[in-house]
Enzyme design. Sequence first.
Site, PDB file in Angstrom:
ATOM      1  N   VAL A 132       0.853  -1.198   0.000  1.00  0.00           N
ATOM      2  CA  VAL A 132       0.000   0.000   0.000  1.00  0.00           C
ATOM      3  C   VAL A 132       0.887   1.246   0.000  1.00  0.00           C
ATOM      4  O   VAL A 132       1.733   1.414   0.872  1.00  0.00           O
ATOM      5  CB  VAL A 132      -0.911   0.042   1.258  1.00  0.00           C
ATOM      6  CG1 VAL A 132      -1.830   1.259   1.212  1.00  0.00           C
ATOM      7  CG2 VAL A 132      -1.725  -1.225   1.376  1.00  0.00           C
ATOM      8  N   LYS A 205      -6.101  -2.026  -1.726  1.00  0.00           N
ATOM      9  CA  LYS A 205      -5.263  -1.309  -0.741  1.00  0.00           C
ATOM     10  C   LYS A 205      -6.095  -0.876   0.465  1.00  0.00           C
ATOM     11  O   LYS A 205      -5.639  -0.954   1.611  1.00  0.00           O
ATOM     12  CB  LYS A 205      -4.621  -0.091  -1.400  1.00  0.00           C
ATOM     13  CG  LYS A 205      -3.586  -0.475  -2.458  1.00  0.00           C
ATOM     14  CD  LYS A 205      -3.204   0.728  -3.290  1.00  0.00           C
ATOM     15  CE  LYS A 205      -2.166   0.381  -4.334  1.00  0.00           C
ATOM     16  NZ  LYS A 205      -1.983   1.488  -5.302  1.00  0.00           N
TER      17      LYS A 205
END
Length: 430
Positions: A132, A205
């Site tokens: 992420v 994410k």
Amino acid sequence: MSDVVHIGMLGCGTVGQGVVRILQETAGTIERATGHRLEITKVLVRDLQADRPGVDPALLTADPEEILGDDSIDILIEVMGGVDPTHEWLVRALGHGTSVVTANKQLLARHGPELLAAAEEGGAELRFEASVCAAIPVIKVLRESLLAAEIESVTGIVNGTTNYILSEMRRTGMSYADALTQAQEIGYAEADPTDDVGGADAAAKMAILASIAFHTRVLIDDVPYSGIDDLMSDDVDIAHELGFVMKLLGVARLVDGAVSVRVHPALVPGNHPLAAVAGADNAVLLESSMVRQIMLSGPGAGGTETASAVVSDALSILGSRPGSFLAGALVDAGRPIAPEGSLESAFYLRLEVADQPGVLARVSSVLGDSGVSILTVLQRGEGEGARLVMILHRSPEAQVREATRRLAAMPEVRAEPVVITVVGSGEASS
Ligand SMILES: NC(=O)c1ccc[n+]([C@@H]2O[C@H](COP(=O)([O-])OP(=O)(O)OC[C@H]3O[C@@H](n4cnc5c(N)ncnc54)[C@H](OP(=O)(O)O)[C@@H]3O)[C@@H](O)[C@H]2O)c1
């Protein structure tokens, strides 16, 4: 772990080559700081002949058994991507006690809980900072620095491609299609941009971020998402005229103790911290009554940036010995997932209508019947028709969607209404 730490790598593409380079260039610093020498034992690839500058060809193998079956490997770095066979390989490595660092968001957003369970069973660690926002250390901050901060919301621009496209549409007035072509030409967008512009990349994410922030298992299937592919440059311009900036946002928050995570285009007020995040950058705004607001921003992609997060994760594994709380599985508070439509928010509504007297009154009455009231209206003539743009007062999303269905059925309404969430103003959801 001995002084020499043996690293196995799955994959040696954009990120993998960055990892090899960083480990070579910073070997001295790492050894002085940690007392360990990190040595790459083997690197799995498909094509042994491909050009990989700076990578010793003797390290390469096309046989996964040479890595998965090697008990001397201490840390396995997975930078090959894909869900299968990666999933099975990582479960196997973790189950045997080999710690794993991965940059693979799609894998984690689908099989994260299972991988963490395998890590716990094998007494190994699973680290995934690079999955992420690349180099932005958001997972480490959530997992360590803010572990007890009772995070209430995570709002993120977690896809650089879409942020670049929206920034360029606003800056130059160009269409979505032209901005996408430009992003592809300069390497910010893939040849097949579906996952980025459609919202799937951001949804993966956000599932990972929400899992860590709220100590709850959130998978990609729990995250409704929509992208920017059918936004008009007019929406971006009108939003600006009204004092907002259009962003593709991931919004994760607690609603009455349940976890709600979504990805959608949203308007943020011009003075909101996320409004200033331009180009391909990423940013994540973390909110809690304890720490108020913390925003982390920076490059959300790139081979070297992502590789730097991968190497940092490997070093964190060295720093968190068995028995330390960082070595354990993530906390699980077992919160439920909030049902869709339960959120309250302000909304932007665009209607293409026939230019007839009384249309605005009829639209207002349909909205009023659904319990939705209007904060601002902008009306423009468009040839034979008219465009009505409204900012709606904060209302439950299900009510706004119901009103929109009824508006779409009105004979005066000429096209599917466009509804966009407004985030971060006093009128937006909490
Ligand atoms: N690039 C970024 O900016 C970025 C940012 C954040 C996260 N990530 C994540 O990082 C991971 C790697 O991305 P990347 O951009 O480095 O990908 P990439 O350039 O396509 O490299 C993938 C590497 O894995 C190898 N590989 C793939 N499938 C394989 C298989 N089945 N068996 C053996 N080897 C296999 C490839 O081998 P060959 O070289 O022989 O083809 C290549 O070396 C992905 O999970 C991605 O989502 C990337």
